[in-house]
Write a protein that holds these residues in place. Structure first.
Motif, short mmCIF file in Angstrom:
data_model
loop_
_atom_site.label_atom_id
_atom_site.label_comp_id
_atom_site.label_asym_id
_atom_site.label_seq_id
_atom_site.Cartn_x
_atom_site.Cartn_y
_atom_site.Cartn_z
N ILE A 179 0.53 -32.96 11.42
CA ILE A 179 -0.65 -32.58 10.63
C ILE A 179 -1.22 -33.80 9.92
O ILE A 179 -2.43 -34.06 9.95
CB ILE A 179 -0.28 -31.49 9.60
CG1 ILE A 179 0.05 -30.18 10.30
CG2 ILE A 179 -1.44 -31.28 8.61
CD1 ILE A 179 0.58 -29.09 9.38
N ILE A 180 -0.35 -34.59 9.31
CA ILE A 180 -0.85 -35.68 8.49
C ILE A 180 -1.46 -36.79 9.35
O ILE A 180 -2.34 -37.53 8.90
CB ILE A 180 0.27 -36.22 7.55
CG1 ILE A 180 -0.36 -36.76 6.27
CG2 ILE A 180 1.12 -37.25 8.23
CD1 ILE A 180 0.61 -36.97 5.14
N LYS A 181 -1.03 -36.87 10.59
CA LYS A 181 -1.58 -37.91 11.48
C LYS A 181 -2.85 -37.46 12.18
O LYS A 181 -3.72 -38.26 12.48
CB LYS A 181 -0.55 -38.27 12.57
CG LYS A 181 0.41 -39.36 12.14
CD LYS A 181 1.12 -40.00 13.31
CE LYS A 181 1.45 -39.07 14.45
NZ LYS A 181 2.15 -39.71 15.55
N SER A 182 -2.97 -36.17 12.47
CA SER A 182 -4.04 -35.74 13.37
C SER A 182 -5.12 -34.87 12.72
O SER A 182 -6.19 -34.70 13.30
CB SER A 182 -3.44 -34.98 14.57
OG SER A 182 -2.77 -33.84 14.11
N SER A 183 -4.87 -34.34 11.53
CA SER A 183 -5.87 -33.47 10.93
C SER A 183 -7.01 -34.30 10.34
O SER A 183 -6.77 -35.36 9.74
CB SER A 183 -5.24 -32.62 9.83
OG SER A 183 -6.24 -31.94 9.11
#
Ligand SMILES: [Zn+2]
Length: 244
Positions: A179-183
């Motif tokens: 989540i933290i890389k791709s959102s």
């Protein structure tokens, strides 16, 4: 408190009983400095964490450090097996170390060899639990784990459930690092996702990959851990506490 945590705090404030949450970090054996940074955040917050350790990547210095930390706070650290070498054996399709192209004999040899390594290095600190790389394995893997007296299998909540009478299947629900890389708006999505899951009042598993985490990600995590550890309606668990 940072505003992205508001929704989580609201869920916790309203909970009628403590919400149960565990944290699993994968790929211990890689990127040790980042691993220790992550472990420091958990230690500071006095929150428990389980590490999935890659047997073939475990060497003496790392084992010594993990054991020292385990001896300082064994109630806050769990150490279990993450495959054997974290190798993808599939020629096509999704990556698997324990996938359809591996025979039961091959899988048994890999798991047993990994178990020997971890028992030798970690002794009583080794929990007989297994997380397959990429959260993927087959029914043969489960049969091998039963034969080798493993007690728990952890994968992703979307993974196919396999037949077993001897293993607890304790999945993770949230892929923090993904989540933290791709959102496009990671803090909002993390806040919403964690709050939504916690509001279901079932045991929640949150997965990390420390090797992907930069300082900014760790600081975000520390903000959430500070909230959780200071809240009376949170019960932080190790995988071993989920059994029974
Ligand atoms: Zn992995």
């Amino acid at each position: 408190m940072p505003s992205w945590l508001n929704e989580i705090a609201s869920v916790l404030d309203r909970a009628e009983s403590p919400v149960r949450v565990f944290f699993r970090d994968d790929d211990a054996g890689w990127a040790n400095d980042k691993l220790f940074n992550l472990m420091d955040k958990f230690a500071k917050a006095e929150m428990p964490i389980d590490l999935a350790v890659i047997p073939q990547s475990l060497e003496c210095n790392l084992a010594d450090e993990l054991l020292a930390r385990w001896q300082q706070g064994r109630h806050l650290l769990g150490l279990h097996q993450h495959g054997y070498s974290h190798t993808n054996h599939e020629l096509s399709g999704r990556k698997c170390e324990f996938g359809a192209s591996r025979t039961k004999t091959q899988q048994m040899a890999d798991i047993a060899n990994g178990q020997i390594v971890l028992k030798a290095y970690l002794a009583e600190a080794f929990d007989p639990f297994f997380t397959p790389p990429w959260n993927r394995c087959t029914q043969d893997t489960v049969d091998c784990l039963e034969a080798l007296e493993f007690k728990l299998l952890s994968r992703d909540v979307t993974a196919t459930k396999y037949h077993t009478t001897k293993l607890d299947q304790v999945p993770v629900h949230i892929d923090w690092s993904k989540i933290i890389k791709s959102s496009p708006d990671p803090l909002t999505e993390l806040g919403n996702t964690v709050a939504s899951r916690l509001s279901q009042n079932e045991t929640t598993g949150i997965m990390f990959h420390h090797a992907d985490m930069i300082d900014e990600h760790l600081n975000t995590l520390a903000e959430m851990l500070a909230l959780l550890s200071g809240h009376q309606n949170v019960q932080g668990l190790l995988l071993r506490d989920t059994q029974g």
